[in-house]
Design an enzyme around this catalytic site. Structure first.
Site, PDB file in Angstrom:
ATOM      1  N   ASP A 172       0.822  -1.446   0.031  1.00 14.98           N
ATOM      2  CA  ASP A 172       0.053  -0.059   0.071  1.00 14.98           C
ATOM      3  C   ASP A 172       0.899   1.205   0.155  1.00 14.98           C
ATOM      4  O   ASP A 172       1.610   1.515  -0.931  1.00 14.98           O
ATOM      5  CB  ASP A 172      -0.985  -0.194   1.047  1.00 14.98           C
ATOM      6  CG  ASP A 172      -1.849   1.097   1.370  1.00 14.98           C
ATOM      7  OD1 ASP A 172      -2.655   1.229   0.347  1.00 14.98           O
ATOM      8  OD2 ASP A 172      -1.817   2.164   2.099  1.00 14.98           O
ATOM      9  N   TYR A 278      -1.062  11.763   3.131  1.00 21.60           N
ATOM     10  CA  TYR A 278      -2.274  11.775   2.258  1.00 21.60           C
ATOM     11  C   TYR A 278      -2.478  13.374   2.090  1.00 21.60           C
ATOM     12  O   TYR A 278      -3.174  13.449   1.249  1.00 21.60           O
ATOM     13  CB  TYR A 278      -3.418  11.259   3.020  1.00 21.60           C
ATOM     14  CG  TYR A 278      -3.411   9.723   2.707  1.00 21.60           C
ATOM     15  CD1 TYR A 278      -3.797   9.065   1.475  1.00 21.60           C
ATOM     16  CD2 TYR A 278      -2.775   8.930   3.697  1.00 21.60           C
ATOM     17  CE1 TYR A 278      -3.368   7.528   1.274  1.00 21.60           C
ATOM     18  CE2 TYR A 278      -2.606   7.526   3.634  1.00 21.60           C
ATOM     19  CZ  TYR A 278      -3.146   6.900   2.374  1.00 21.60           C
ATOM     20  OH  TYR A 278      -2.688   5.646   2.511  1.00 21.60           O
ATOM     21  N   HIS A 334      -7.036  -6.472   0.224  1.00 22.48           N
ATOM     22  CA  HIS A 334      -6.062  -5.342   0.292  1.00 22.48           C
ATOM     23  C   HIS A 334      -4.819  -6.110   1.069  1.00 22.48           C
ATOM     24  O   HIS A 334      -3.792  -5.389   0.885  1.00 22.48           O
ATOM     25  CB  HIS A 334      -6.739  -4.285   0.734  1.00 22.48           C
ATOM     26  CG  HIS A 334      -5.940  -3.087   0.477  1.00 22.48           C
ATOM     27  ND1 HIS A 334      -5.531  -2.607  -0.746  1.00 22.48           N
ATOM     28  CD2 HIS A 334      -5.199  -2.205   1.466  1.00 22.48           C
ATOM     29  CE1 HIS A 334      -4.675  -1.447  -0.751  1.00 22.48           C
ATOM     30  NE2 HIS A 334      -4.550  -1.153   0.680  1.00 22.48           N
TER      31      HIS A 334
END
Length: 415
Positions: A172, A278, A334
């Site tokens: 990720d 982010y 995921h």
């Protein structure tokens, strides 16, 4: 994001570089942050009005679970780089090649608990708590998480371990950093394995849904203060939602890994650093011109049930690498390295070790218990090559030829 989605058709540069969003693109992203921020705030207010007694519940967590502090997986160590303390867990022989493990979001070094024991048999393994995560320092200022700063610190971290290069395995967010490292510091990265992590120019286009990985939440995360408050609601329900796959595992092993993650993210300041990634990374991409590609041998691993990463984006990512292999993990979401650890571990070992015949010979001689495993791999290697090439031919046709013609190599199989 908006400007990233336009990069897939652009030309390549002689020297790879980090490209930042223009002023206009930043204005558009800020506008979307406000729109979706208010949207999520209104949804949270309605949920709070429906059940006010549970919405702001947060149980105190003052003592770390044993799995976070014992030495079962390796030795816990710390190092300071330019005043920033990094925590990492190290296992394996220091005389062997280095493998650096980079976790995702929201996660910590514990993400690699299924990989460390296997990889440490053949490598020096270092599982790092990224800056802002786990027991590493957590600077609160947004500028500390600029991509240029992050990859420079990773390079300095590798050098501080007494190594000039290493292989990187990232999941990720950690895979995203691995992409940048392989592009900007190609001399430092020997091999790259990205799990559930497309190329940076596709990374932000693939996220969807209504979870912490959703595009709406990424827009929302660029706002100050509110995202940190939001993730603490309902006693860190976001951790329960993210790690649903661990519930069955914990029943069998009697280890409460979900509680370990809740301890690692139990305070508001435990989220500011991770969310700052982010607040920065959606504004960057990799730019290039000409025919130059990433020269680092790369393996992309993705679960076929991943709700956030599409196989299409993984296949498109191979355009940016000279030699890129793809492994699709059947039945995994995921977190394939946690959900299907045996399958993923075998894929990693094949890519890192077995393809090198000299290393393979050393591996067979090393210890008797591994002979049966390696012999089994060798016995099925020709069948795997044939089957993998057939599958990749089919994928090549279905994706309009985005797969490189140099795809037929032993590791490149899909399941």
């Amino acid at each position: 994001m908006l400007f990233l989605s336009q990069f897939g058709s652009s030309k390549f540069k002689d020297i790879m570089e980090i490209v930042h969003a223009s002023v206009w693109e930043r204005v558009k992203l800020c506008f979307l942050a406000v729109v979706f921020g208010w949207y999520l705030v209104l949804r949270r207010l309605l949920k709070w009005a429906w059940n006010p007694n549970q919405f702001f519940v947060l149980r105190p967590r003052d003592k770390p679970p044993p799995c976070l502090v014992d030495n079962t997986f390796g030795k816990h160590s710390y190092i300071k780089l330019k005043g920033i303390k990094f925590h990492y867990v190290e296992a394996g022989n220091k005389e062997k090649p280095l493998i650096l493990l980079l976790h995702g979001f929201p996660d910590c070094w514990l993400s690699w608990r299924e990989q460390i024991p296997i990889l440490s048999e053949y490598y020096r393994v270092v599982a790092l708590d990224l800056k802002g995560f786990g027991d590493s320092d957590k600077p609160l200022n947004k500028s500390s998480y600029r991509i240029e700063t992050l990859i420079d610190e990773l390079k300095q971290f590798i050098l501080s371990l007494g190594e000039k290069s290493c292989s990187i395995i990232g999941h990720d967010l950690g895979g995203l950093l691995g992409w940048y490292m392989a592009a900007i510091h190609q001399d430092v990265v020997c091999k790259l394995i990205c799990i559930s992590s497309p190329h940076p120019n596709f990374y932000w286009n693939t996220i969807s849904g209504e979870t912490i990985f959703s595009r709406k939440w990424v827009y929302f995360s660029t706002l100050p203060f509110l995202p940190e408050i939001d993730v603490l609601k309902e006693d860190l329900a976001v951790i329960n939602d993210t790690y649903k796959h661990l519930q069955l595992t914990e029943q069998k092993s009697n280890k409460d890994y979900v509680e370990a993650y809740k301890y690692a993210f139990s305070r508001k300041e435990d989220w500011t650093g991770p969310i700052n990634y982010y607040r920065n990374l959606p504004y960057t991409r990799l730019g290039r011109d000409g025919n130059q590609q990433i020269t680092t041998k790369t393996l992309l691993i993705v679960g076929n049930a991943d709700p956030y990463v599409s196989l299409e984006n993984i296949i498109q990512s191979t355009e940016y690498v000279e030699k890129c292999n793809v492994k699709v993990v059947s039945g995994a979401g995921h977190f394939p390295h946690q959900e299907k650890p045996q399958f993923v571990n075998e894929s990693i070992i094949k890519f890192l070790v077995v393809i090198n015949l000299i290393s393979l010979g050393q591996l067979v001689e090393k210890t008797a218990p591994t002979k049966s495993i390696v012999s089994s791999w060798l016995g099925s290697l020709s069948t795997t090559v044939k089957y993998g090439n057939q599958v990749f031919d089919a994928v090549h046709k279905r994706t309009n030829g985005v797969v490189p013609l140099s795809r037929k190599v032993p590791e490149q199989t899909t399941t």
